[in-house]
Design a protein around this motif. Structure first.
Motif, PDB file in Angstrom:
ATOM      1  N   LEU A   1      30.301 -30.716  13.256  1.00 42.23           N
ATOM      2  CA  LEU A   1      30.502 -29.325  13.659  1.00 42.23           C
ATOM      3  C   LEU A   1      31.789 -28.819  13.012  1.00 42.23           C
ATOM      4  O   LEU A   1      32.893 -29.255  13.350  1.00 42.23           O
ATOM      5  CB  LEU A   1      30.595 -29.222  15.182  1.00 42.23           C
ATOM      6  CG  LEU A   1      30.850 -27.825  15.762  1.00 42.23           C
ATOM      7  CD1 LEU A   1      29.721 -26.855  15.398  1.00 42.23           C
ATOM      8  CD2 LEU A   1      31.017 -27.901  17.276  1.00 42.23           C
ATOM      9  N   VAL A   2      31.677 -27.872  12.066  1.00 37.85           N
ATOM     10  CA  VAL A   2      32.791 -27.449  11.232  1.00 37.85           C
ATOM     11  C   VAL A   2      33.348 -26.118  11.719  1.00 37.85           C
ATOM     12  O   VAL A   2      32.599 -25.171  11.997  1.00 37.85           O
ATOM     13  CB  VAL A   2      32.352 -27.322   9.756  1.00 37.85           C
ATOM     14  CG1 VAL A   2      33.507 -26.804   8.894  1.00 37.85           C
ATOM     15  CG2 VAL A   2      31.865 -28.675   9.237  1.00 37.85           C
ATOM     16  N   THR A   3      34.670 -26.030  11.814  1.00 37.69           N
ATOM     17  CA  THR A   3      35.349 -24.787  12.155  1.00 37.69           C
ATOM     18  C   THR A   3      36.629 -24.684  11.335  1.00 37.69           C
ATOM     19  O   THR A   3      36.959 -25.613  10.584  1.00 37.69           O
ATOM     20  CB  THR A   3      35.651 -24.720  13.661  1.00 37.69           C
ATOM     21  OG1 THR A   3      36.155 -23.421  14.000  1.00 37.69           O
ATOM     22  CG2 THR A   3      36.679 -25.770  14.072  1.00 37.69           C
ATOM     23  N   ASP A   4      37.345 -23.570  11.479  1.00 39.04           N
ATOM     24  CA  ASP A   4      38.569 -23.413  10.683  1.00 39.04           C
ATOM     25  C   ASP A   4      39.790 -23.981  11.404  1.00 39.04           C
ATOM     26  O   ASP A   4      40.546 -24.768  10.857  1.00 39.04           O
ATOM     27  CB  ASP A   4      38.779 -21.957  10.279  1.00 39.04           C
ATOM     28  CG  ASP A   4      38.871 -21.019  11.477  1.00 39.04           C
ATOM     29  OD1 ASP A   4      38.511 -21.428  12.599  1.00 39.04           O
ATOM     30  OD2 ASP A   4      39.282 -19.857  11.287  1.00 39.04           O
ATOM     31  N   VAL A   5      40.005 -23.574  12.672  1.00 39.98           N
ATOM     32  CA  VAL A   5      41.194 -23.995  13.411  1.00 39.98           C
ATOM     33  C   VAL A   5      40.793 -24.447  14.814  1.00 39.98           C
ATOM     34  O   VAL A   5      39.995 -23.777  15.472  1.00 39.98           O
ATOM     35  CB  VAL A   5      42.224 -22.851  13.537  1.00 39.98           C
ATOM     36  CG1 VAL A   5      43.453 -23.315  14.316  1.00 39.98           C
ATOM     37  CG2 VAL A   5      42.653 -22.353  12.162  1.00 39.98           C
ATOM     38  N   VAL A   6      41.353 -25.559  15.246  1.00 45.54           N
ATOM     39  CA  VAL A   6      41.199 -26.016  16.624  1.00 45.54           C
ATOM     40  C   VAL A   6      42.532 -25.818  17.333  1.00 45.54           C
ATOM     41  O   VAL A   6      43.574 -26.261  16.844  1.00 45.54           O
ATOM     42  CB  VAL A   6      40.776 -27.498  16.689  1.00 45.54           C
ATOM     43  CG1 VAL A   6      40.936 -28.033  18.093  1.00 45.54           C
ATOM     44  CG2 VAL A   6      39.334 -27.644  16.235  1.00 45.54           C
ATOM     45  N   ASP A   7      42.477 -25.116  18.461  1.00 43.75           N
ATOM     46  CA  ASP A   7      43.691 -24.874  19.250  1.00 43.75           C
ATOM     47  C   ASP A   7      43.607 -25.690  20.536  1.00 43.75           C
ATOM     48  O   ASP A   7      44.050 -26.830  20.600  1.00 43.75           O
ATOM     49  CB  ASP A   7      43.830 -23.384  19.536  1.00 43.75           C
ATOM     50  CG  ASP A   7      45.195 -23.028  20.118  1.00 43.75           C
ATOM     51  OD1 ASP A   7      45.937 -23.947  20.495  1.00 43.75           O
ATOM     52  OD2 ASP A   7      45.505 -21.829  20.207  1.00 43.75           O
TER      53      ASP A   7
ATOM     54  N   GLU B   1      34.171 -12.073   8.845  1.00 41.25           N
ATOM     55  CA  GLU B   1      34.842 -12.632   7.675  1.00 41.25           C
ATOM     56  C   GLU B   1      35.157 -14.111   7.896  1.00 41.25           C
ATOM     57  O   GLU B   1      34.980 -14.935   7.000  1.00 41.25           O
ATOM     58  CB  GLU B   1      36.125 -11.852   7.383  1.00 41.25           C
ATOM     59  CG  GLU B   1      36.865 -12.332   6.148  1.00 41.25           C
ATOM     60  CD  GLU B   1      38.182 -11.602   5.923  1.00 41.25           C
ATOM     61  OE1 GLU B   1      38.875 -11.910   4.941  1.00 41.25           O
ATOM     62  OE2 GLU B   1      38.522 -10.728   6.749  1.00 41.25           O
ATOM     63  N   LYS B   2      35.605 -14.419   9.092  1.00 43.42           N
ATOM     64  CA  LYS B   2      35.882 -15.816   9.432  1.00 43.42           C
ATOM     65  C   LYS B   2      34.596 -16.626   9.413  1.00 43.42           C
ATOM     66  O   LYS B   2      34.574 -17.764   8.921  1.00 43.42           O
ATOM     67  CB  LYS B   2      36.546 -15.886  10.801  1.00 43.42           C
ATOM     68  CG  LYS B   2      36.774 -17.292  11.319  1.00 43.42           C
ATOM     69  CD  LYS B   2      37.454 -17.269  12.691  1.00 43.42           C
ATOM     70  CE  LYS B   2      37.563 -18.655  13.284  1.00 43.42           C
ATOM     71  NZ  LYS B   2      38.228 -18.639  14.606  1.00 43.42           N
ATOM     72  N   THR B   3      33.520 -16.068   9.954  1.00 42.71           N
ATOM     73  CA  THR B   3      32.238 -16.778   9.969  1.00 42.71           C
ATOM     74  C   THR B   3      31.771 -17.093   8.554  1.00 42.71           C
ATOM     75  O   THR B   3      31.300 -18.197   8.263  1.00 42.71           O
ATOM     76  CB  THR B   3      31.182 -15.951  10.709  1.00 42.71           C
ATOM     77  OG1 THR B   3      31.600 -15.757  12.067  1.00 42.71           O
ATOM     78  CG2 THR B   3      29.833 -16.640  10.700  1.00 42.71           C
ATOM     79  N   ALA B   4      31.901 -16.115   7.630  1.00 45.41           N
ATOM     80  CA  ALA B   4      31.492 -16.330   6.246  1.00 45.41           C
ATOM     81  C   ALA B   4      32.316 -17.430   5.589  1.00 45.41           C
ATOM     82  O   ALA B   4      31.804 -18.251   4.811  1.00 45.41           O
ATOM     83  CB  ALA B   4      31.620 -15.026   5.460  1.00 45.41           C
ATOM     84  N   PHE B   5      33.590 -17.455   5.892  1.00 49.44           N
ATOM     85  CA  PHE B   5      34.485 -18.476   5.354  1.00 49.44           C
ATOM     86  C   PHE B   5      34.066 -19.862   5.832  1.00 49.44           C
ATOM     87  O   PHE B   5      33.948 -20.812   5.038  1.00 49.44           O
ATOM     88  CB  PHE B   5      35.920 -18.150   5.796  1.00 49.44           C
ATOM     89  CG  PHE B   5      36.942 -19.196   5.457  1.00 49.44           C
ATOM     90  CD1 PHE B   5      37.415 -19.332   4.167  1.00 49.44           C
ATOM     91  CD2 PHE B   5      37.448 -20.041   6.437  1.00 49.44           C
ATOM     92  CE1 PHE B   5      38.370 -20.297   3.853  1.00 49.44           C
ATOM     93  CE2 PHE B   5      38.400 -20.997   6.142  1.00 49.44           C
ATOM     94  CZ  PHE B   5      38.857 -21.128   4.841  1.00 49.44           C
ATOM     95  N   VAL B   6      33.825 -20.020   7.142  1.00 48.55           N
ATOM     96  CA  VAL B   6      33.427 -21.315   7.695  1.00 48.55           C
ATOM     97  C   VAL B   6      32.035 -21.708   7.217  1.00 48.55           C
ATOM     98  O   VAL B   6      31.753 -22.888   6.963  1.00 48.55           O
ATOM     99  CB  VAL B   6      33.495 -21.283   9.239  1.00 48.55           C
ATOM    100  CG1 VAL B   6      33.017 -22.601   9.838  1.00 48.55           C
ATOM    101  CG2 VAL B   6      34.913 -20.995   9.709  1.00 48.55           C
TER     102      VAL B   6
END
Length: 697
Positions: free
Chosen positions: A662-668, A595-600
């Motif tokens: 390079l796109v992602t949702d959250v960087v920690d 689900e996260k992959t589809a969102f990103v």
């Protein structure tokens, strides 16, 4: 006896000015130390005059032929102020701390020559190998008095426990073997019954306790719970002018303090950020600027706490609630020491509980993890940095855990790092469960403080087990006076502040070196440039909306993109980036969660379309690989090295010029985008620019 008190009053005039006279309770403490050689715990409110007691006692003992007094204090700011106060009274003071290492030899020579009356050191200095082995034994042999300031740090039940404080017990045990009793004074303004009992146990059963009332008659306590907590910066910007003098605005995180300081500066307020990132020299400059009223406020984290002394501090505001009423009382105690009135305002936020939970999560680790750390140590010293490769803890948590183990006798700090002592060690699970329960209880108490309709000062005094809190309301707080502050916010000012708080993007810190101890990668990281995120999850302005977006994940781009909720903000970040070369392709970073992959994937594809860049698709997670949960850098990188299938997109990037977004949702921690970006760079030769919706740091 009378002559001694007269001399004590003379010394007080040197500290506090002509006409100053000791109160009876202050003299009680001095008399017990100087004339009776007792051990005393003094629990008195901020501004009572605890430092005057130990300076005067130290000088009186010195005049009777005793050696210099050793004062153990937790912060450099406290040490600076104390040495200045001692000088005004003719007391020769010196400090040994990390900021004056070049002067240590000279100071140690002066101590040995009898030219120093009080020596101030940090608790951490007690376990510095050179100081512990060479300076401390000589000093302890002739010390006239030992003072433990902010003594609640001794107790692991206290709100600011420091493992190095437990080492003080070893020093005191050594004093007990001397033929002549050495007076010991422990002081604090923030200790409930449990902490008092724990400190007494550390000092000895015959320790006397001098405990006074904790009411602060100058403080006017207020709580303002705005319906929209993102409006707090604007609310504060509008009301700063109505707060007398200069003050402190506390924030729960470094990023919140830095962002708020920028926003307040943008609307004309002369403020500055003061956090753990602030260099020592700059801290000293900012403290003096506030003392001289050159600033309206310091926007600070708890890095500005114990020891900062400005008697006319006019206000303390909290943007976000501390997790403990005791910690809150300690911080607001900075205000109104020498004024008739000081305003105290708490502005709770929607992000508070999440921040509390984070800090609770980095407490003492579980037994298996501690055993792994112990098993890694032998007789050859290992540094904290090297230990990162053998145990899944961050460097700061490894250091904190080792300090506890050192106090427990299981490890020892030596030149070059840490070694095992070989002594058996017991994991006190019951103790750590108790500490966890105490933290949860304090959080609940802080929520009750915000919600109470009764006297707020009486509530805080009750949390500190103030023996004089008999139920008489203070008559000053917003509940007692029914003078609750308005929620109104000027729309124009709110827009200006919000514009600054929502300014395009925040920087994602670039990882420059691979963790030590890994065989596959080492040295400098190449090919991954500094990145950007729309905002931080703990941002006052942007955080709530970002958390809602990431929790939901139902967002998909709309057309035209200018009418979309998020794409214009992303475009603003890209436009403000300032890169040397514009990216020409976009890649989405996949996750174990589909689900996260589809969102990103949808996010990255939309960004490519708006920016007229090629979309190369998703870097997938290899089959059978789950989420990497390790927080320690070495462990996390070890797990990530075989995690991503970069070959899935490398072909689509062949032959094109320009960097890759390079796109992602959250960087920690930043390691996921660093590892994937480094592998993309190695496969394609192209620079990689990370872009995230949110950063946790």
């Amino acid at each position: 006896m009378q002559a001694t008190r007269e001399r004590a009053n003379q010394l007080l005039e040197g500290i506090a000015g002509p006409g100053a006279q000791l109160r009876d309770d202050q003299w009680t403490a001095i008399d017990a130390l100087v004339n009776q050689s007792r051990r005393m715990l003094v629990v008195q409110r901020t501004g009572w005059g605890k430092s005057a007691v130990y300076f005067i006692a130290a000088k009186l003992l010195r005049e009777r032929g005793a050696g210099p007094s050793l004062i153990i204090s937790p912060l450099l700011a406290l040490m600076r102020n104390q040495v200045e106060a001692a000088g005004r009274a003719g007391i020769r003071g010196a400090t040994l701390n990390s900021a004056n290492m070049t002067e240590w030899a000279q100071i140690e020579t002066a101590v040995a020559a009898g030219e120093v009356d009080v020596l101030l050191v940090s608790p951490e200095r007690l376990n510095n190998p050179d100081f512990r082995d060479n300076v401390l034994p000589q000093l302890a042999a002739g010390v006239g008095m030992v003072v433990v300031d902010e003594a609640h740090c001794i107790s692991d039940w206290g709100h600011d426990f420091r493992p190095d404080y437990r080492r003080i017990k070893d020093l005191l045990d050594g004093l007990s073997a001397r033929a002549e009793a050495t007076p010991v004074l422990a002081t604090t303004a923030t200790a409930n019954d449990r902490v008092v009992a724990d400190v007494q146990a550390q000092l000895g059963p015959d320790t006397g306790v001098l405990r006074g009332g904790l009411d602060r008659e100058s403080l006017r306590l207020n709580v303002v719970r705005l319906p929209d907590t993102t409006q707090r910066p604007a609310w504060l910007a509008e009301r700063l002018g109505s707060l007398d003098g200069s003050g402190i605005i506390y924030c729960l995180t470094v990023s919140a303090a830095e962002d708020l300081a920028e926003a307040l500066e943008a609307v004309g307020w002369n403020v500055a950020a003061y956090t753990g990132r602030t260099e020592a020299g700059e801290r000293e400059r900012l403290e003096q600027a506030l003392i001289d009223n050159e600033l309206k406020a310091l926007v600070a984290t708890s890095a500005l706490g114990m020891g900062f002394d400005k008697p006319d501090l006019g206000f303390v505001v909290h943007l976000g609630a501390p997790s403990s009423p005791i910690s809150y009382y300690q911080q607001i105690g900075r205000a109104g020491r020498g004024t008739g009135r000081a305003d105290v305002i708490l502005l709770p936020g929607a992000e508070d509980q999440g921040i509390w939970d984070y800090f609770a999560s980095v407490s003492f680790p579980d037994e298996d993890t501690v055993r792994t750390l112990l098993d890694a140590l032998g007789q050859e010293p290992l540094s904290t940095q090297k230990l990162e490769s053998v145990v899944d803890l961050t460097r700061s948590r490894i250091d904190q855990t080792l300090k506890v183990l050192d106090v427990d006798g299981a490890v020892q700090r030596v030149r070059g790092g840490w070694v095992s002592t070989g002594r058996p060690w017991h994991y006190d699970a019951e103790r750590y469960r108790g500490l966890d329960e105490a933290r949860r209880s304090e959080q609940e108490a802080m929520r009750r403080y915000q919600d109470t309709t009764d006297c707020r000062m009486l509530f805080l005094r009750g949390q500190l087990d103030d023996p004089t809190a008999t139920g008489q309301p203070c008559g000053r707080c917003d509940n007692c006076t029914e003078g609750h502050l308005s929620w109104d916010v000027d729309p124009a000012l709110a827009e200006k502040v919000s514009e600054k708080m929502r300014a395009p993007g925040v920087r994602i810190t670039q990882r420059r070196q691979w963790p030590t101890g890994l065989s596959q990668v080492r040295g400098k990281i190449t090919g991954v440039e500094p990145g950007r995120a729309l905002g931080r999850l703990n941002d006052v302005g942007r955080g709530p909306a970002l958390r809602e977006l990431l929790d939901d994940r139902s967002w998909r781009p709309t057309s035209p993109w200018q009418q979309d909720t998020w794409l214009p903000r992303i475009v603003a970040v890209l436009a403000d980036w300032g890169w040397e070369q514009r990216p020409t392709a976009v890649v989405a970073l996949g996750a174990a969660d589909q689900e996260k992959t589809a969102f990103v994937d949808a996010l990255a594809s939309a960004i490519a379309g708006v920016g007229r860049m090629d979309y190369a698709g998703v870097v997938p997670v290899r089959g059978g690989h789950g989420e990497i949960t390790a927080q320690n850098s070495a462990y996390r990188v070890q797990g990530l090295l075989g995690h991503f299938d970069v070959a899935a997109v490398a072909g689509a990037l062949e032959g094109a010029a320009g960097p890759v977004l390079l796109v992602t949702d959250v960087v920690d921690s930043g390691w996921s985008v660093t590892v994937a970006g480094s592998q993309l760079h190695e496969a394609t030769g192209r620079a990689v620019l990370p872009l995230a919706l949110a950063s946790r740091g």
